[in-house]
Design an enzyme around this catalytic site. Structure first.
Site, PDB file in Angstrom:
ATOM      1  N   CYS A  46      -5.217   8.156   9.446  1.00 30.27           N
ATOM      2  CA  CYS A  46      -5.437   7.413  10.951  1.00 30.27           C
ATOM      3  C   CYS A  46      -5.297   8.622  12.082  1.00 30.27           C
ATOM      4  O   CYS A  46      -4.495   9.406  11.911  1.00 30.27           O
ATOM      5  CB  CYS A  46      -4.560   6.230  11.009  1.00 30.27           C
ATOM      6  SG  CYS A  46      -5.232   4.905  10.298  1.00 30.27           S
ATOM      7  N   ASP A  81       4.813   1.037  11.784  1.00 36.49           N
ATOM      8  CA  ASP A  81       3.642   0.401  11.336  1.00 36.49           C
ATOM      9  C   ASP A  81       3.469  -1.026  11.834  1.00 36.49           C
ATOM     10  O   ASP A  81       2.358  -1.640  11.627  1.00 36.49           O
ATOM     11  CB  ASP A  81       3.630   0.485   9.761  1.00 36.49           C
ATOM     12  CG  ASP A  81       3.172   1.831   9.307  1.00 36.49           C
ATOM     13  OD1 ASP A  81       2.582   2.729  10.011  1.00 36.49           O
ATOM     14  OD2 ASP A  81       2.994   2.138   8.169  1.00 36.49           O
ATOM     15  N   ARG A 138      -8.355  -0.509   4.965  1.00 41.14           N
ATOM     16  CA  ARG A 138      -7.492   0.501   4.224  1.00 41.14           C
ATOM     17  C   ARG A 138      -6.041  -0.044   3.905  1.00 41.14           C
ATOM     18  O   ARG A 138      -5.362   0.750   3.013  1.00 41.14           O
ATOM     19  CB  ARG A 138      -7.076   1.663   5.161  1.00 41.14           C
ATOM     20  CG  ARG A 138      -8.660   2.513   5.288  1.00 41.14           C
ATOM     21  CD  ARG A 138      -8.255   3.997   6.170  1.00 41.14           C
ATOM     22  NE  ARG A 138      -7.005   4.449   5.660  1.00 41.14           N
ATOM     23  CZ  ARG A 138      -5.829   4.844   6.333  1.00 41.14           C
ATOM     24  NH1 ARG A 138      -5.877   4.393   7.711  1.00 41.14           N
ATOM     25  NH2 ARG A 138      -4.983   5.328   6.030  1.00 41.14           N
ATOM     26  N   LYS A 188       0.806  -1.154  -0.014  1.00 40.12           N
ATOM     27  CA  LYS A 188       0.222  -0.060   0.000  1.00 40.12           C
ATOM     28  C   LYS A 188       0.935   1.333  -0.098  1.00 40.12           C
ATOM     29  O   LYS A 188       0.540   2.030  -0.894  1.00 40.12           O
ATOM     30  CB  LYS A 188      -0.777  -0.029   1.334  1.00 40.12           C
ATOM     31  CG  LYS A 188      -1.658   1.324   1.332  1.00 40.12           C
ATOM     32  CD  LYS A 188      -2.395   1.193   2.494  1.00 40.12           C
ATOM     33  CE  LYS A 188      -1.796   1.729   4.132  1.00 40.12           C
ATOM     34  NZ  LYS A 188      -1.875   3.230   4.013  1.00 40.12           N
ATOM     35  N   ASN A 189       1.811   1.277   0.859  1.00 43.85           N
ATOM     36  CA  ASN A 189       2.607   2.567   0.907  1.00 43.85           C
ATOM     37  C   ASN A 189       3.544   2.743  -0.166  1.00 43.85           C
ATOM     38  O   ASN A 189       4.407   3.762  -0.177  1.00 43.85           O
ATOM     39  CB  ASN A 189       3.644   2.262   2.350  1.00 43.85           C
ATOM     40  CG  ASN A 189       2.658   2.572   3.597  1.00 43.85           C
ATOM     41  OD1 ASN A 189       1.439   3.077   3.357  1.00 43.85           O
ATOM     42  ND2 ASN A 189       2.973   1.873   4.727  1.00 43.85           N
ATOM     43  N   ARG A 192       0.896  14.603  12.130  1.00 34.73           N
ATOM     44  CA  ARG A 192       1.675  14.333  11.215  1.00 34.73           C
ATOM     45  C   ARG A 192       1.664  15.588  10.083  1.00 34.73           C
ATOM     46  O   ARG A 192       1.090  15.326   9.161  1.00 34.73           O
ATOM     47  CB  ARG A 192       1.149  13.019  10.640  1.00 34.73           C
ATOM     48  CG  ARG A 192       1.351  11.941  11.448  1.00 34.73           C
ATOM     49  CD  ARG A 192       1.295  10.450  10.664  1.00 34.73           C
ATOM     50  NE  ARG A 192      -0.216  10.242  10.327  1.00 34.73           N
ATOM     51  CZ  ARG A 192      -0.343   9.282   9.344  1.00 34.73           C
ATOM     52  NH1 ARG A 192       0.289   8.244   9.143  1.00 34.73           N
ATOM     53  NH2 ARG A 192      -1.590   9.010   8.947  1.00 34.73           N
TER      54      ARG A 192
END
Length: 421
Positions: free
Chosen positions: A117, A305, A397, A22-23, A122
């Site tokens: 999230c 993560d 997600r 995903k990232n 951030r």
């Protein structure tokens, strides 16, 4: 409703394939905005809510998006919009990755401050600071970033923190900047390398020294390209921990072992048994992990993560473990939920003190964010009785078909009727 039910205590067995990261997928999809006509083809793109949101966002900007299985085609016309829709941007923090390529390509961009999230502050200050150094004029009005530049100029940029998002945004902005851009103290995650590979296929010369320095020579026009999204190291680690916590034997395939060295080193220290072969990792049953201490750090350190999932595993380890979170301030919100299942976790500042227990018991809990949800799933798989996890929308997600994958490993997992995907 958006709920997962797990009947725990079943040792998981079998093979599971890792999804695309995903990232990595999100920034490489945003890179298509550098094109002034042409197609960027991406393989191994995961089917996730965040990916769908990025596809919607690109579509709203004028990109023609199509998908067939794990291949996504991004056909970019000569003229695209430069204002990102607020309702999409606020759904996902990675929407900020549209800022750099939009500004570099068209000379202007308007982007509402992004969401994501709830794991602490951030800010995108580093993104904006770098763009200003490259000649952009930036104003924030009513929660919207307005950026303009005739053409960005290559500069030497030092990041105060090795931010992944800032590194990616500035790399894409530099791709069309005049001259050479040197970005120092960059993030070194594998996802950064994946973005660099995509930009190279688009004709952008990039040098990466592996020490946090990136050199990019801007081009006048990006070219159509094609690249594969790397395997998702966080998902791979989550399934490895599922095998460890349930006392099962799982092979996780389509993984790059070098990308998960931090977890493998800690598991070895904790007494886990596993084998590493090219492209796969197999975990074997052990009676009980032993306590370890760790601190989350930018790559190649232990990833933030993966901190909630590792904490769930250490909740069952023998002895007292210490987990220090150095990246996000509010990443321990899930600890209270694990304690509802019988864990003994105390939070002191930025550190979790984990007194390992012999067993966890099923309970009704709530996923506070994406990785917290993964941690609760792991706890539920290893717990006695039924675990009911609410707010699974966060998990969708980042984990493709996690319910089906777990059932394929023998887990008793179900979704309540009407659960959103």
């Amino acid at each position: 409703m958006n709920v997962m039910r797990i009947q725990g205590g079943i040792p998981l067995r079998g093979t599971v394939r890792t999804q695309g990261a995903k990232n990595a997928a999100l920034p490489v999809m945003a890179a298509c905005l550098l094109l002034k006509g042409g197609t960027l083809a991406l393989d191994n793109v995961p089917d996730l809510c965040d990916v769908s949101t990025m596809m919607e966002l690109l579509g709203a900007l004028g990109v023609e998006v199509s998908r067939e299985e794990d291949r996504v085609l991004l056909n970019v016309p000569e003229d695209i919009a430069w204002e990102a829709p607020e309702h999409l941007v606020r759904k996902m923090r990675a929407s900020s990755l549209a800022l750099g390529p939009l500004l570099a390509r068209g000379g202007r961009a308007a982007l509402p401050l992004p969401g994501g999230c709830s794991i602490g502050s951030r800010p995108i200050d580093l993104h904006l600071k770098g763009l200003v150094q490259m000649g952009a004029k930036i104003e924030i009005r009513n929660g919207v970033v307005h950026a303009a530049a005739d053409r960005l100029r290559g500069r030497r940029i030092y990041l105060d923190f090795p931010s992944v998002g800032a590194t990616e945004n500035l790399m894409m902005a530099a791709a069309l900047a005049r001259g050479e851009t040197i970005i120092e103290n960059t993030a070194r995650e594998p996802e950064i390398e994946n973005l660099a590979a995509v930009l190279r296929t688009m004709g952008v010369p990039i040098e990466m020294e592996g020490t946090g320095c990136v050199r990019i020579k801007g081009v006048d026009e990006a070219q159509p390209g094609r690249e594969r999204v790397i395997p998702d190291r966080i998902e791979a680690c989550t399934y490895i921990l599922a095998g460890v916590m349930t006392g099962g034997e799982i092979t996780v395939c389509d993984v790059v072992p070098a990308h998960i060295d931090a977890l493998l080193a800690k598991l070895e220290e904790a007494g886990a048994r596993f084998s590493v072969r090219k492209g796969e990792v197999t975990v074997f049953p052990v009676e009980r992990l032993q306590s370890v201490s760790l601190k989350t750090m930018p790559y190649p350190g232990f990833p933030t993560d993966l901190q909630p999932q590792m904490t769930a595993a250490l909740a069952l380890a023998g002895g007292v473990s210490m987990v220090e979170e150095s990246v996000f301030q509010a990443r321990f919100l899930y600890a209270e939920e694990l304690n509802r299942m019988g864990a003994d976790i105390r939070i002191k500042g930025d550190t979790a003190i984990i007194n390992g227990v012999r067993r966890l018991d099923g309970a009704s809990v709530r996923a506070t964010d994406l990785r917290a949800g993964a941690a609760l799933i792991l706890a539920g798989l290893s717990a006695s009785g039924e675990t009911r996890i609410e707010d699974m929308v966060h998990v969708w997600r980042g984990y493709e078909a996690i319910d089906r994958k777990l059932r394929g490993l023998g887990a008793s997992v179900s979704l309540e009727e009407g659960a959103e995907r």
